[in-house]
Design an enzyme around this catalytic site. Structure first.
Site, short mmCIF file in Angstrom:
data_model
loop_
_atom_site.label_atom_id
_atom_site.label_comp_id
_atom_site.label_asym_id
_atom_site.label_seq_id
_atom_site.Cartn_x
_atom_site.Cartn_y
_atom_site.Cartn_z
N GLY A 176 0.81 -1.22 0.00
CA GLY A 176 0.00 0.00 0.00
C GLY A 176 0.85 1.27 0.00
N ASN A 200 4.39 -6.34 -2.71
CA ASN A 200 4.86 -7.63 -2.18
C ASN A 200 3.73 -8.51 -1.66
OD1 ASN A 200 4.30 -5.85 -0.05
ND2 ASN A 200 5.70 -6.89 1.34
N GLU A 201 2.49 -8.21 -2.10
CA GLU A 201 1.34 -8.93 -1.56
C GLU A 201 1.49 -10.45 -1.62
OE1 GLU A 201 1.19 -6.19 -3.26
OE2 GLU A 201 -0.36 -4.89 -2.44
C1 LIG Z 1 -9.02 -12.22 -5.23
C2 LIG Z 1 -9.52 -11.01 -4.49
C3 LIG Z 1 -8.38 -10.11 -4.08
C4 LIG Z 1 -8.84 -9.04 -3.18
C5 LIG Z 1 -7.70 -8.30 -2.56
C6 LIG Z 1 -7.02 -9.05 -1.51
C7 LIG Z 1 -6.10 -8.64 -0.68
C8 LIG Z 1 -5.68 -7.23 -0.44
C9 LIG Z 1 -4.52 -6.85 -1.02
C10 LIG Z 1 -3.70 -5.91 -1.08
C11 LIG Z 1 -3.31 -4.59 -1.27
C12 LIG Z 1 -2.26 -4.11 -0.34
C13 LIG Z 1 -1.87 -4.79 0.75
C14 LIG Z 1 -0.90 -4.30 1.77
O1 LIG Z 1 -0.46 -3.17 1.81
S1 LIG Z 1 -0.52 -5.42 2.97
C15 LIG Z 1 0.75 -4.68 3.95
C16 LIG Z 1 2.06 -4.96 3.34
N1 LIG Z 1 3.11 -4.40 4.14
C17 LIG Z 1 4.21 -5.05 4.46
O2 LIG Z 1 4.41 -6.18 4.09
C18 LIG Z 1 5.17 -4.32 5.34
C19 LIG Z 1 5.40 -5.04 6.59
N2 LIG Z 1 6.31 -4.29 7.44
C20 LIG Z 1 7.64 -4.26 7.27
O3 LIG Z 1 8.21 -4.83 6.36
C21 LIG Z 1 8.42 -3.51 8.29
O4 LIG Z 1 7.61 -3.33 9.42
C22 LIG Z 1 8.91 -2.12 7.82
C23 LIG Z 1 7.78 -1.28 7.25
C24 LIG Z 1 10.01 -2.29 6.76
C25 LIG Z 1 9.51 -1.37 9.04
O5 LIG Z 1 10.50 -2.15 9.66
P1 LIG Z 1 11.03 -1.77 11.12
O6 LIG Z 1 12.06 -2.77 11.47
O7 LIG Z 1 11.39 -0.34 11.17
O8 LIG Z 1 9.74 -1.91 12.05
P2 LIG Z 1 9.04 -3.25 12.57
O9 LIG Z 1 9.03 -4.30 11.50
O10 LIG Z 1 9.59 -3.64 13.89
O11 LIG Z 1 7.54 -2.74 12.70
C26 LIG Z 1 7.14 -1.94 13.81
C27 LIG Z 1 5.77 -2.41 14.25
O12 LIG Z 1 4.85 -2.10 13.20
C28 LIG Z 1 4.13 -3.28 12.86
N3 LIG Z 1 3.81 -3.22 11.43
C29 LIG Z 1 4.66 -3.20 10.40
N4 LIG Z 1 4.01 -3.13 9.24
C30 LIG Z 1 2.70 -3.11 9.53
C31 LIG Z 1 1.53 -3.05 8.73
N5 LIG Z 1 1.54 -2.98 7.38
N6 LIG Z 1 0.35 -3.04 9.38
C32 LIG Z 1 0.27 -3.10 10.72
N7 LIG Z 1 1.36 -3.18 11.54
C33 LIG Z 1 2.56 -3.16 10.92
C34 LIG Z 1 5.08 -4.40 13.16
O13 LIG Z 1 4.37 -5.61 13.32
C35 LIG Z 1 5.72 -3.92 14.42
O14 LIG Z 1 4.83 -4.21 15.47
P3 LIG Z 1 5.41 -4.69 16.90
O15 LIG Z 1 4.16 -5.04 17.68
O16 LIG Z 1 6.29 -5.88 16.67
O17 LIG Z 1 6.14 -3.50 17.43
#
Ligand SMILES: CCCCC/C=C\C/C=C\C/C=C/C(=O)SCCNC(=O)CCNC(=O)[C@H](O)C(C)(C)COP(=O)(O)OP(=O)(O)OC[C@H]1O[C@@H](n2cnc3c(N)ncnc32)[C@H](O)[C@@H]1OP(=O)(O)O
Length: 325
Positions: A176, A200-201
């Site tokens: 997103g 990266n979904e």
């Molecule tokens: C056939 C019908 C189809 C219909 C459609 C279906 C599906 C929907 C599809 C998709 C569209 C888009 C989807 C998305 O966007 S999904 C989200 C994808 N995002 C990621 O994969 C990112 C994940 N996060 C990371 O890689 C890392 O957190 C980071 C952003 C690189 C930051 O790294 P850093 O080391 O700085 O922090 P932390 O990893 O320790 O994260 C801190 C804290 O935040 C929480 N967190 C991270 N990302 C998310 C997020 N996207 N949502 C909610 N929370 C998030 C993480 O878990 C940590 O939490 P903690 O409790 O451990 O402190």
């Protein structure tokens, strides 16, 4: 009299508008919701540029509240005739004195990084972590439907915006986060190999919706999108530039100034011809979603509710929680 005017203006500046706070700062204007800070640059009466800074700690995920505030802010800028260009960026800065709160603490507040005063902080180097996984995990179908409608709304507003939109990508931009960037007319990314961008979904066990796929295809071409979507590729800056996910890569401390100078070139083009051209290029893609919005919402709600998908999301969340470094 002068004192009374000064007092009145202080009261006005302090008063919260329906949309949020409005302040005057060093000649520039700004308004802020809780999660989006908007600063406008340029003299009154002249063309002005707005900078929308995301500040939804810890990782600028697109929560329902964030999406709502984003759309309200964007609408406000669309309605301001003096604004012709908007830059999307993250408010996340490298700050000292941060403490990561223990991962065992569960609430949103506790998950965030805080400074020594206990204030919530963005984690540095993140443009946006994409959709908020906690909005898509462990909730009910009505919530998924509401959330997806808000995601669609943001995409449509950005993709069809009559403003010149640019993203100054100053951090990681998965899924997103990449969506926000590729709706823009131009993307400039910080040259930091730790930052990656892409859809990266597939790595999460979910699938990008058709309209986001279409946006990606329109940006990087069919073959590159086909490969990147299946592999869930997150591109570091040099590769993102090569494949065309971003238009320029510049040193991190020049991202803002470079975006401003590119914006100035775009704003030299007459609005009406640029806007008509943009609409001509984008309308069919947007119409494709507009004509089947409700079906897309139902598809999402039933897809994301599946046990297998919830299990994949659970595993991904656990992986995030326990990752090292
Ligand atoms: C056939 C019908 C189809 C219909 C459609 C279906 C599906 C929907 C599809 C998709 C569209 C888009 C989807 C998305 O966007 S999904 C989200 C994808 N995002 C990621 O994969 C990112 C994940 N996060 C990371 O890689 C890392 O957190 C980071 C952003 C690189 C930051 O790294 P850093 O080391 O700085 O922090 P932390 O990893 O320790 O994260 C801190 C804290 O935040 C929480 N967190 C991270 N990302 C998310 C997020 N996207 N949502 C909610 N929370 C998030 C993480 O878990 C940590 O939490 P903690 O409790 O451990 O402190």
């Amino acid at each position: 009299m002068a004192m009374a005017l000064r007092a009145a203006s202080r009261v006005l500046l302090r008063a919260g508008s329906r949309l949020g706070r409005r302040e005057a700062v060093d000649g520039a204007r700004r308004f802020a919701n809780k999660r989006v800070l908007v600063e406008t640059e340029g003299a009154a009466g002249a063309t002005r540029i707005a900078v929308m800074k995301f500040r939804n700690p810890p990782v600028n995920s697109l929560s329902l509240d964030f999406l709502t505030e984003f759309v309200i802010s964007l609408e406000k800028l669309e309605n301001d005739k003096s604004i012709r260009g908007v830059i999307l960026t993250s408010d996340s800065l490298k700050r000292g004195n941060q403490t990561k709160v223990a991962a065992t603490e569960k609430t949103e507040e506790k998950r965030a990084t805080r400074d020594h005063g206990g204030r919530l902080q963005e984690r540095p180097g993140i443009f946006s972590a994409g959709l908020d996984l906690l909005e898509m995990y462990g909730r009910n179908p009505a919530h998924y439907a509401e959330y997806w409608k808000a995601v669609q709304e943001l995409w449509l507003r950005l993709y069809l915006s009559s403003l010149t939109l640019m993203s100054a990508i100053n951090g990681a931009s998965p899924a997103g986060g990449c969506l926000l960037a590729i709706t823009c007319d131009y993307r400039i990314m910080a040259d930091n190999p730790k930052y990656t961008i892409g859809l990266n979904e597939s790595l999460l066990g979910i699938v990008a919706p058709f309209w986001l796929k279409d946006n990606y295809v329109n940006t990087i071409g069919h073959r590159a999108a086909e490969r990147a979507l299946q592999l869930g590729t997150l591109f570091p800056p040099a590769e993102a530039l090569k494949v065309g996910v971003v238009d320029e890569v510049v040193p991190e401390d020049q991202v803002h100034s470079k975006t401003l100078s590119v914006m100035a070139k775009w704003l030299a083009i007459p609005d009406h011809s640029r806007q008509l051209t943009k609409t001509m290029m984008r309308k069919a893609t947007a119409d494709n979603l507009i004509k089947q919005r409700e079906a897309d919402i139902q598809n999402f709600a039933s897809f994301i509710s599946r046990d297998s998908i919830q299990k994949s999301l659970h595993m991904y969340l656990e992986k995030l929680k326990h990752k090292k470094g």
